[in-house]
Design an enzyme around this catalytic site. Sequence first.
Site, PDB file in Angstrom:
ATOM      1  CB  SER A   1      -0.895  -0.018   1.235  1.00 33.74           C
ATOM      2  OG  SER A   1      -1.871   0.992   1.118  1.00 33.74           O
ATOM      3  CD  GLU A   2      -0.569   3.613  -3.643  1.00 35.62           C
ATOM      4  OE1 GLU A   2      -0.609   2.387  -3.423  1.00 35.62           O
ATOM      5  OE2 GLU A   2      -1.406   4.210  -4.361  1.00 35.62           O
ATOM      6  CG  ASN A   3      -1.084   4.250   2.793  1.00 31.58           C
ATOM      7  OD1 ASN A   3      -1.085   3.241   2.101  1.00 31.58           O
ATOM      8  ND2 ASN A   3      -1.716   4.310   3.937  1.00 31.58           N
TER       9      ASN A   3
END
Lengths: 214, 234
Positions: free
Chosen positions: A51-53
């Site tokens: 999850s790119e966060n």
Amino acid sequence: MADVKKGWDRNQMAARAAQELEDGTYVNLGIGIPTLVPNFIPEGVTVTLQSENGMLGMGPFPYEGDEDPDLINAGKQTITEVPNTAYFDSATSFGMIRGGKIAMAILGAMEVDEKGDLANWMIPGKLVKGMGGAMDLVAGVGRVVVVMDHTNKHGESKLLKECTLPLTGQGVVDRVITNLGVLDVVEGGLKILECADGITEDDIKAATEATIIG
Amino acid sequence: MKKIYGSASEALDGLLTDGMLIAAGGFGLCGIPELLIDAIVESGVKDLTVASNNAGVDAFGLGKLLETRQIKKMMSSYVGENAEFMRQYLSGELELEFNPQGTLAERMRAAGHGIPGFYTKTGVGTVIAEGKEHKEFNGETYIMEEGIFADLSIVKAWKADESGNAIFRKTARNFNPPAAMCGKICVMEVEEIVPTGSLDPDCIHLPGIYVHRLIQGEHEKRIEQRTTRPRPAA
């Protein structure tokens, strides 16, 4: 007009996309149909979802009452961790994306063209929310698989000779999975790899503006 | 030197000037510096440029600074959750510079590391590349992006010791470390300040060298998209 052939539904498209997953790899899934892909991961295949966060090892939604405001995915939804989860900051997260460490991204799209150009972030004249991490992902990951309907709501092909919308990335798409089948971006156009249930190559050709090779 | 201040307003005293560039941590409403944003609203400082991945929601987070028209320009990657933002943007009252999310994070990180510019493939062939230097490396085209050197960083961590050594919790880390690094001065809010020496030095996420002023306070920690699955029957 004759009945429009539907081919695969959303779940069948997600199930086909899940066949793309290779054991032991790190993968990023976009919003929409790609979020259904984890429901269909083949037996014996283990992938780690990014999850790119700032997270590797994304688990399912929490049970009601277990939501944690400090634990969300890139769509801002509450999620959970798994035993091999790791957290990091946004610069490190996109460092692993830009650095090619993420094997594959499975994303939705508005348009894909025969050169592998992808448009999925803005429609001129309509509300523009931003590209988020989409431009970074398509430019950085090893392989980009697009999952989308073959045609728009007016019945027009979303697989074009040339994208009309502002691009997210140029020459970035490797494979497209639509409700009608699976196509690869190759030299000179798109190549049909598979047809969905009840769909023929001629059906795909008739619904596609982009050049079909072979 | 004492870094701990009694309140967000005290911690920001003397740091705010009209027209300044502020880098803010947070992703969506996760890990945002709620208390410092409230104090900036109270201060009345205006014409701010804010580098932040998102712009809050209506009446929470950076949405509050938009309501009071204290922000002149946003540098963000995604702003879709805020109706007042869209109204101001579409009417021309607010400037917006879209950045790909990873480019935004790296622009902050780079500035914090003393790197004024870097080359990336992200955005090549898109509107993002217009007007930027293009350069080939090993047969591939890259564009140059510049570091974001902020006047002030406002960030949120979970815990910090009295010297500012900080740890974050889960995905609330997000943009906070790069945002903290890119400012001339960084003010951090935490849920708990613990005695120096009580955090494991091997487990510090952000060393106190990046943190100049520190406050502790209560956080609302609002959830933007509450998603759950049914609990299996016992």
